[in-house]
Design an enzyme around this catalytic site. Structure first.
Site, short mmCIF file in Angstrom:
data_model
loop_
_atom_site.label_atom_id
_atom_site.label_comp_id
_atom_site.label_asym_id
_atom_site.label_seq_id
_atom_site.Cartn_x
_atom_site.Cartn_y
_atom_site.Cartn_z
N ASP A 127 0.81 -1.23 0.00
CA ASP A 127 0.00 0.00 0.00
C ASP A 127 0.83 1.27 0.00
OD1 ASP A 127 -2.08 -1.77 0.27
OD2 ASP A 127 -3.08 -0.68 1.89
N HIS A 272 3.47 -1.99 3.41
CA HIS A 272 3.51 -0.64 2.85
C HIS A 272 4.87 -0.35 2.24
CE1 HIS A 272 0.23 -0.48 5.81
NE2 HIS A 272 -0.27 0.52 5.11
#
Length: 304
Positions: A127, A272
């Site tokens: 992400d 992430h």
């Protein structure tokens, strides 16, 4: 004299008939050029592409607890295998039309929390990128282990780093929508939500030649409106089942231990590569990916 008048009249009628046939022939040939094709021809053309999903007719409720998904996977993935770069959608040529998204049925708009729990598969999701500091390193790691992942990109980051967007796609990874500015969707109007999702989808579509088919709400904070709007834009909603909270930078060992402790067949793992210093996440990937591979896990990306 009478014979001449009959002959002239006959010639006029023949000429008029030929003129009418010519007009009809022109009208019948326009469908192939995008003109006034008949409804039957349009229906036949649509049928050749397969039936489109029905548009969402009612706003679905947001589930309060994770539930198993019905994401289809028709064949078992090969061990630690990613799609070759040649199979990835290439960037759209300048000025060329982009693909149009197909609406998602309301029944398919609820967030997916896991894949098929009967198979030893893991979906790795990344992400908040693309990020010029960490995304290239993550891509190199995935290529080293031949893993295909899903990248949920933030629109404003993708706009600044379009080359990275194209690089992710060229390496065979799945590109998905993570809004334009990463807001809390629960606090936005329907119009603002649509703008966040639509701008990002349009950008990713133009960059890769393919509209994103998955969406993830920032923080997993979906709203009834965001679920419906994502479905209208042709996107299903993907959550996760393993969250090491790497965004908080708890340490490489903590991130690694949390993933290895919580992973199970069908898990969707959240990591992430953007939104700050993600060096701990990169270091954790180097540690836990080979462990999962040695444990017999396969890596896959949900179908696009």
């Amino acid at each position: 004299m009478l014979s001449d008048r009959h002959t002239s009249r006959r010639l006029l009628l023949v000429a008029a008939g030929m003129s009418l046939l010519g007009v009809a022939g022109c009208q019948g040939s326009q469908g192939a050029d995008g003109g006034s094709a008949t409804p039957g021809a349009e229906a036949a053309g649509a049928a050749s592409d397969g039936p489109a999903a029905a548009p969402a007719s009612a706003a679905p409720s947001v589930p309060s607890a994770p539930s198993a998904s019905s994401v289809p996977q028709s064949a078992a993935p090969s061990p630690v295998s990613s799609a070759p770069a040649s199979s990835a959608p290439g960037p759209a040529a300048s000025g060329s039309p982009v693909a149009a998204p197909r609406p998602v049925a309301a029944a398919e708009s609820k967030p997916v929390y896991e894949l098929d729990a009967e198979r030893r598969v893991v979906a790795l999701t990344i992400d908040d990128g693309p990020d010029p500091r960490h995304t290239p390193t993550v891509l190199a790691l995935l290529e080293q282990y031949r893993i295909r992942a899903t990248f949920f990109l933030i629109g404003e980051n993708a706009a600044v780093h379009p080359d990275l967007v194209r690089e992710i796609a060229a390496r065979g990874h799945h590109i998905a929508n993570h809004t334009w500015t990463h807001p809390d969707l629960r606090n936005l109007s329907d119009a603002r939500i649509r703008d966040e999702l639509e701008r990002t989808s349009d950008l990713l579509n133009k960059a890769t030649g393919k509209p994103p088919t998955w969406f993830r709400a920032p923080g997993g904070d979906w709203s009834t409106a965001s679920l419906k709007i994502a479905a209208d834009l042709g996107m299903r909603n993907m959550a996760w089942s393993v969250d090491p909270r790497d965004w908080a930078r708890p340490g490489t060992a903590v991130i690694t231990d949390r993933i290895l402790k919580d992973v199970r067949p069908g898990a969707i793992v959240l990591n992430h590569d953007g939104g700050g210093d993600r060096s701990q996440t990169v270091a954790a990937l180097k540690k836990y990916l080979p462990v999962l591979i040695d444990s017999g896990y396969y890596f896959t990306a949900p179908p696009g």
